[in-house]
Write a protein that holds these residues in place. Sequence first.
Motif, PDB file in Angstrom:
ATOM      1  N   LYS A   1     -11.278  -1.302  -5.517  1.00  0.00           N
ATOM      2  CA  LYS A   1     -12.388  -0.580  -4.885  1.00  0.00           C
ATOM      3  C   LYS A   1     -13.113  -1.551  -3.966  1.00  0.00           C
ATOM      4  O   LYS A   1     -13.499  -2.641  -4.405  1.00  0.00           O
TER       5      LYS A   1
ATOM      6  N   TRP B   1       0.874  -1.182   0.000  1.00  0.00           N
ATOM      7  CA  TRP B   1       0.000   0.000   0.000  1.00  0.00           C
ATOM      8  C   TRP B   1       0.906   1.226   0.000  1.00  0.00           C
ATOM      9  O   TRP B   1       1.852   1.300   0.792  1.00  0.00           O
TER      10      TRP B   1
ATOM     11  N   ILE C   1      -5.503   6.406  -0.471  1.00  0.00           N
ATOM     12  CA  ILE C   1      -6.826   5.862  -0.139  1.00  0.00           C
ATOM     13  C   ILE C   1      -7.816   7.000  -0.251  1.00  0.00           C
ATOM     14  O   ILE C   1      -7.593   8.081   0.282  1.00  0.00           O
TER      15      ILE C   1
ATOM     16  N   VAL D   1     -11.864  -0.704   4.373  1.00  0.00           N
ATOM     17  CA  VAL D   1     -10.439  -1.052   4.459  1.00  0.00           C
ATOM     18  C   VAL D   1     -10.054  -1.131   5.929  1.00  0.00           C
ATOM     19  O   VAL D   1     -10.440  -0.272   6.725  1.00  0.00           O
TER      20      VAL D   1
ATOM     21  N   TRP E   1       3.298   4.339   7.579  1.00  0.00           N
ATOM     22  CA  TRP E   1       1.875   4.695   7.546  1.00  0.00           C
ATOM     23  C   TRP E   1       1.532   5.786   8.556  1.00  0.00           C
ATOM     24  O   TRP E   1       0.570   6.530   8.370  1.00  0.00           O
TER      25      TRP E   1
ATOM     26  N   THR F   1      -5.056  -0.656  -8.539  1.00  0.00           N
ATOM     27  CA  THR F   1      -6.074   0.052  -7.748  1.00  0.00           C
ATOM     28  C   THR F   1      -7.265  -0.880  -7.527  1.00  0.00           C
ATOM     29  O   THR F   1      -7.698  -1.552  -8.463  1.00  0.00           O
TER      30      THR F   1
ATOM     31  N   SER G   1     -11.315   3.630  -2.760  1.00  0.00           N
ATOM     32  CA  SER G   1     -10.236   3.256  -3.695  1.00  0.00           C
ATOM     33  C   SER G   1      -8.917   3.181  -2.943  1.00  0.00           C
ATOM     34  O   SER G   1      -8.595   4.088  -2.172  1.00  0.00           O
ATOM     35  N   VAL G   2      -8.167   2.141  -3.204  1.00  0.00           N
ATOM     36  CA  VAL G   2      -6.866   1.970  -2.538  1.00  0.00           C
ATOM     37  C   VAL G   2      -5.845   1.562  -3.591  1.00  0.00           C
ATOM     38  O   VAL G   2      -6.168   0.816  -4.514  1.00  0.00           O
ATOM     39  N   GLU G   3      -4.623   2.060  -3.415  1.00  0.00           N
ATOM     40  CA  GLU G   3      -3.581   1.778  -4.414  1.00  0.00           C
ATOM     41  C   GLU G   3      -2.443   0.956  -3.824  1.00  0.00           C
ATOM     42  O   GLU G   3      -2.001   1.214  -2.700  1.00  0.00           O
TER      43      GLU G   3
ATOM     44  N   LEU H   1      -6.628  -1.221   8.193  1.00  0.00           N
ATOM     45  CA  LEU H   1      -5.173  -1.110   8.201  1.00  0.00           C
ATOM     46  C   LEU H   1      -4.644  -1.890   9.395  1.00  0.00           C
ATOM     47  O   LEU H   1      -5.028  -1.620  10.531  1.00  0.00           O
TER      48      LEU H   1
END
Length: 205
Positions: free
Chosen positions: A172, A133, A137, A176, A194, A170, A159-161, A178
């Motif tokens: 969706k 990651w 986000i 999420v 992070w 990417t 959306s997360v990359e 963490l």
Amino acid sequence: MKKTVAIIGGGPAGLMAAEILGEHGMKVDMYDAMSSLGRKFLMAGKSGLNLTHSEPFEKFVARYGNRRAQVEAWLNDFSPNDLREWARRLGIETFVGTSGRVFPVKMKASPLLRAWLKRLGEAGINFHLKHRWNGFIKLAAEDGDRGNIKKDGGLRKVSVEFETPNGIKTIKVDAVILALGCGNWRRLGSDGVWVQWLEQAGVKV
Ligand SMILES: Cc1cc2nc3c(=O)[nH]c(=O)nc-3n(C[C@H](O)[C@H](O)[C@H](O)COP(=O)(O)OP(=O)(O)OC[C@H]3O[C@@H](n4cnc5c(N)ncnc54)[C@H](O)[C@@H]3O)c2cc1C
């Protein structure tokens, strides 16, 4: 339609989250930067893997100082004994050492991790390794959406990359989690970067 959840970080925290969400019927995808999961957990196993402590509950919860009330509520749901029972259901027997601490009989983490990953895989959890990651986000944009609420009243997807060996990917998802670990023993995967990303986004850490 099942709700979709991405868990980023495949240490014990992420794995436990995956287990619970899977049991509640969510579609769970787990992402980790490394090429295998639970590396710090395996390292913890090298010193015997102290899983919990056998002291009376009242004494145990007192260890949490001014966070006691919050942690006690969690421990009422999942106590040190529940943890031992959880390990037993994975085929891992535990024992109480002379100090009162609880260890797996085999004094290592690898059999537990293997059994745990097998069970999660059988429960339909998908693992995506070498997915780092990159801090990106945001709410996925769709026409007519306002704030985090969709036109139909539902919540917007996120959306997360990730950086992967095949470039940026990417995804969706509905939510999420963490579970990125702390900043020590960086070679095992968690680097603590992070923290600055979340602080920059105004999240109190
Ligand atoms: C030598 C040693 C001995 C220990 N002994 C014990 C013990 O006996 N008992 C005990 O309870 N604990 C012990 N611990 C502590 C225990 O290992 C940790 O508390 C535990 O691993 C934390 O779990 P976690 O899931 O929060 O984080 P981690 O296990 O660190 O997992 C975080 C995961 O997130 C991934 N990640 C991080 N950043 C990203 C990113 N940007 N993108 C994608 N993935 C990312 C990492 O690759 C990692 O797999 C020990 C630790 C060490 C180092």
